[in-house]
Scaffold this active site. Structure first.
Site, mmCIF file in Angstrom:
data_model
loop_
_atom_site.group_PDB
_atom_site.id
_atom_site.type_symbol
_atom_site.label_atom_id
_atom_site.label_comp_id
_atom_site.label_asym_id
_atom_site.label_seq_id
_atom_site.Cartn_x
_atom_site.Cartn_y
_atom_site.Cartn_z
ATOM 1 N N TYR A 1 -2.522 -0.075 9.967
ATOM 2 C CA TYR A 1 -2.657 -0.673 8.633
ATOM 3 C C TYR A 1 -1.361 -0.521 7.849
ATOM 4 O O TYR A 1 -0.843 -1.483 7.271
ATOM 5 C CB TYR A 1 -3.818 -0.011 7.885
ATOM 6 C CG TYR A 1 -3.886 -0.393 6.418
ATOM 7 C CD1 TYR A 1 -4.229 -1.683 6.039
ATOM 8 C CD2 TYR A 1 -3.604 0.546 5.427
ATOM 9 C CE1 TYR A 1 -4.283 -2.036 4.697
ATOM 10 C CE2 TYR A 1 -3.667 0.203 4.088
ATOM 11 C CZ TYR A 1 -4.000 -1.087 3.727
ATOM 12 O OH TYR A 1 -4.052 -1.427 2.404
ATOM 13 N N SER B 1 0.834 -1.206 0.000
ATOM 14 C CA SER B 1 0.000 0.000 0.000
ATOM 15 C C SER B 1 0.862 1.246 0.000
ATOM 16 O O SER B 1 1.959 1.266 0.578
ATOM 17 C CB SER B 1 -0.890 0.001 1.257
ATOM 18 O OG SER B 1 -1.504 1.255 1.446
#
Length: 337
Positions: free
Chosen positions: A158, A133
């Site tokens: 995350y 990501s």
């Protein structure tokens, strides 16, 4: 394609996973899809994506409802299946949700990623492409983000789990010489997208006459990347496993492990996205301006030089084209509910 034998796709009922599976099967490649169908967002949307694939591709698509963080069940379920490539796109997504439910990220993104690496090791796969990501860049001020930049100051759990996935992958590439490619996705949008993403939330509220929540008073920039461009990049990577030749790869590894940014190479002002969305909806938005949210960043912008150089990746969909396509799909989808 690298292989005409089956490809294992995790997160196959998710947004990117379903789109990648569709593109693979459209080329005649059988797909074994797994997804735990959790309720992070409406399970009905995941079921609709899965059922659409099954209806279109029939026997090319094999689906197992399965949580890859459960190693025993993962191994037992896939034991009779044959595949040479893994596209690992399943994960617990979302920056803000990681503040509410950190254990979901530990289970899926840490334990689950190790399980997929172990599966790749046991099966001696030809290549595993996995999802990272853009959030790994944290609050980096230098734009655009390049894979050579430091990425060791995450601002959300995350992001930390995605960086950990890259580090664990580097270890497996070193110890077991597994060809691995990590893709740092930048704000993917389009038809069949996720309801927790800004574009879906904005469209839903605009079309129902409710105000939209705009963080950091609208002073946000994102590298919005259309799903078809993302899928093209993923498929190009599948065909190019990093060589075990001791040469430096994208991201700096000398093992068979590459890291790439996969984005649109355009950082759009959030207020411009809202303008395009208003035009597509035919409705003016009522704005509720709010401060920056914890764990969020002001800007993302992908330097895609490495991916373009190695694969020919050339994203071609500006938001002026992609956003109206999403709105058209969204109107149709909502009418079916």
């Amino acid at each position: 394609m690298l292989s005409q034998s089956a490809i294992l796709v995790t997160g196959a009922a998710g947004f990117i996973g379903a789109a990648v599976a569709e593109a693979l099967m459209a080329k005649g490649t059988p797909v074994i899809g797994i997804d735990n169908m959790n309720d992070y967002y409406a399970v009905s949307l995941k079921e609709a994506r899965r059922d659409r694939l099954a209806a279109r591709f029939g026997n090319l698509f094999t689906f197992h409802q399965l949580d890859f963080s459960d190693m025993d069940r993962l191994t037992a379920t896939l034991e009779p299946c044959r595949f040479e490539v893994i596209v690992h796109l399943g994960a617990q997504a979302g920056v803000r949700y990681s503040l509410e439910n950190p254990q979901a990220y530990v289970t899926s993104n840490l334990a689950g990623h190790v399980n997929m690496l172990e599966l790749a090791r046991a099966r001696q796969v030809a290549h595993m492409v996995y999802a990272s990501s853009s959030s790994v860049y944290g609050g980096n001020a230098k734009l655009p983000f390049a894979v050579e930049d430091r990425a060791d100051h995450p601002v959300s759990l995350y992001a930390a789990t995605k960086k950990a996935d890259e580090l664990m992958s580097e270890t497996y590439a070193h110890l077991f010489r597994i060809p691995l490619t990590g893709l740092r996705f930048f704000t993917v949008y389009g038809p069949w997208g996720r309801p927790d993403m800004a574009l879906w939330k904005f469209a839903e509220r605009i079309l129902s006459g409710r105000p939209i929540e705009v963080y950091n008073q609208g002073e946000m920039y994102r590298d919005f990347t259309y799903i078809d461009d993302i899928v093209g990049g993923v498929l190009a990577c599948i065909d190019r496993p990093p060589a075990d030749d001791g040469q430096e790869k994208a991201g700096g590894s000398i093992k068979p492990h590459s890291l790439y940014n996969i984005g649109n190479h355009r950082s759009e002002h959030l207020m411009r996205l809202i303008e395009v969305l208003e035009e597509a909806c035919g409705v003016r938005a009522e704005l509720q301006l709010l401060p920056m949210q914890p764990g969020d960043v002001e800007a993302t912008y992908a330097d895609i030089t490495a991916l373009t150089s190695d694969t020919g990746y050339t994203p071609s969909t500006p938001i002026e084209v992609g956003v109206p396509r999403f709105v058209d799909w969204y109107r149709g989808y909502v009418r079916t509910l």
